[in-house]
Design an enzyme around this catalytic site. Structure first.
Site, PDB file in Angstrom:
ATOM      1  N   THR A 199       0.830  -1.205   0.000  1.00 39.28           N
ATOM      2  CA  THR A 199       0.000   0.000   0.000  1.00 39.28           C
ATOM      3  C   THR A 199       0.863   1.252   0.000  1.00 39.28           C
ATOM      4  O   THR A 199       0.448   2.306  -0.487  1.00 39.28           O
ATOM      5  CB  THR A 199      -0.944   0.000   1.219  1.00 39.28           C
ATOM      6  N   TYR A 246       5.920 -13.113   2.252  1.00 41.39           N
ATOM      7  CA  TYR A 246       4.671 -12.734   1.598  1.00 41.39           C
ATOM      8  C   TYR A 246       4.470 -13.645   0.387  1.00 41.39           C
ATOM      9  O   TYR A 246       5.199 -13.554  -0.595  1.00 41.39           O
ATOM     10  CB  TYR A 246       4.749 -11.270   1.175  1.00 41.39           C
ATOM     11  N   LYS A 248       2.427 -14.332   5.296  1.00 45.04           N
ATOM     12  CA  LYS A 248       1.361 -13.451   4.832  1.00 45.04           C
ATOM     13  C   LYS A 248       0.813 -14.014   3.524  1.00 45.04           C
ATOM     14  O   LYS A 248       1.563 -14.229   2.567  1.00 45.04           O
ATOM     15  CB  LYS A 248       1.882 -12.031   4.637  1.00 45.04           C
TER      16      LYS A 248
END
Length: 306
Positions: free
Chosen positions: A57, A144, A170
């Site tokens: 983000t 991730y 994640k």
């Protein structure tokens, strides 16, 4: 904050909602560090369990390594004393190792290892990549899994055995069977984080699979709502969760899905909607158009009245 062990970082991250702040740019797309610092101080007052600086983000993919270090250092200096800051690392292995070391210099408390840049790799290569990054730092590392770095349960199990400072997984894939296999095999060895775009849509079913927390992009601009949503998920209050989904999250996703890359762009649009602009997105992303911005403004105004 005093030094935290990897296990303590993992425990703290699992205890609440996770903040992934945007990165502030001026109109010429240069970093606006002072605005970023002010925003970190504002977000820090809402009680997130961890702050991931310059993550997805935060447009990690559009930042130089030096800019990432600048943003991580700023976040560490501005967060409340008890809020862990997680720094990003990514691209090729050598660059990821350098970024891990820079994170330590910046005072970060953990590391989010994003997928390597561009190239596809098999499980053996991905595992070697993670091992080298873990060996390069004393920080706790969260891997991730998404895009060109999707890990199997057997690979994650081997990495958890080989890398004591691997603390988290994640998920950015949304494969229920894969996630079930990973949790069933590793149990509480790792902290599990929901990492799909607009993770709120998956929060309730993922909780049943051991994924106790998730990255909330909308925490950037409707933090009170994001926390209410998280608390309803933790209570397994399905009626409230589905009401919030219908009132805000799903209409928000309809705007997000209008163009590729809007999962980030819509967050910056949300910042504009609340009068806390963070500047434009950097290319190759594009900002929402005026009609889409107005649609989001109306959504934010409605949910803010609750």
């Amino acid at each position: 904050m005093p030094h935290l062990s990897p296990s303590e970082v993992a425990r703290r991250l699992a205890s609440g909602l996770l903040s992934f702040p945007v990165t502030h740019f001026r109109q010429d797309l240069s970093l606006d560090e002072s605005a970023y610092r002010a925003n970190i101080r504002w977000l820090g007052g809402y009680g997130a369990a961890g702050l991931f600086a310059a993550g997805g983000t935060g447009e990690f993919f559009s930042l130089t390594p030096a800019e990432v270090e600048t943003m991580v250092t700023a976040a560490v200096e501005e967060v409340p004393r008890d809020l862990p800051v997680i720094a990003p690392a990514g691209y090729g292995t050598a660059t990821a190792v350098e970024m891990a070391r820079a994170a330590e210099r910046s005072g970060a408390h953990g590391l989010l290892l994003l997928p390597p840049y561009l190239t596809e790799a098999d499980q053996e290569g991905l595992a070697a990549h993670v091992r080298r990054v873990c060996a390069a730092t004393d920080l706790g590392v969260i891997v991730y899994s998404r895009a060109n770095a999707i890990f199997t349960d057997t690979t994650v199990a081997r990495l958890a055995e080989d890398c004591p400072n691997l603390i988290g997984f994640k998920d950015g894939v949304g494969d229920i069977e894969r996630m079930t296999r990973i949790y069933s095999r590793l149990g509480d060895r790792l902290t599990y984080i929901g990492g799909l775009p607009t993770a709120e849509t998956f929060a309730l079913p993922y909780l049943e699979m051991g994924v106790s927390t998730y990255s909330s992009a909308m925490f950037n601009f409707v933090p009170e709502f994001a926390l209410r949503f998280y608390e309803a998920v933790q209570r397994r209050d399905r009626n409230t969760v589905h009401r919030y989904l219908n009132e805000f999250v799903l209409p928000y996703c309809e705007i997000r899905d209008r163009r590729a890359g809007y999962a980030v762009s819509i967050v910056k649009a949300g910042m504009r909607a609340i009068g806390r602009p963070a500047g434009p997105v950097r290319t190759p992303l594009v900002d929402l158009d005026e009609t889409e911005q107005a649609m989001l403004d109306n959504l934010v105004q409605r949910i803010s009245k609750e």
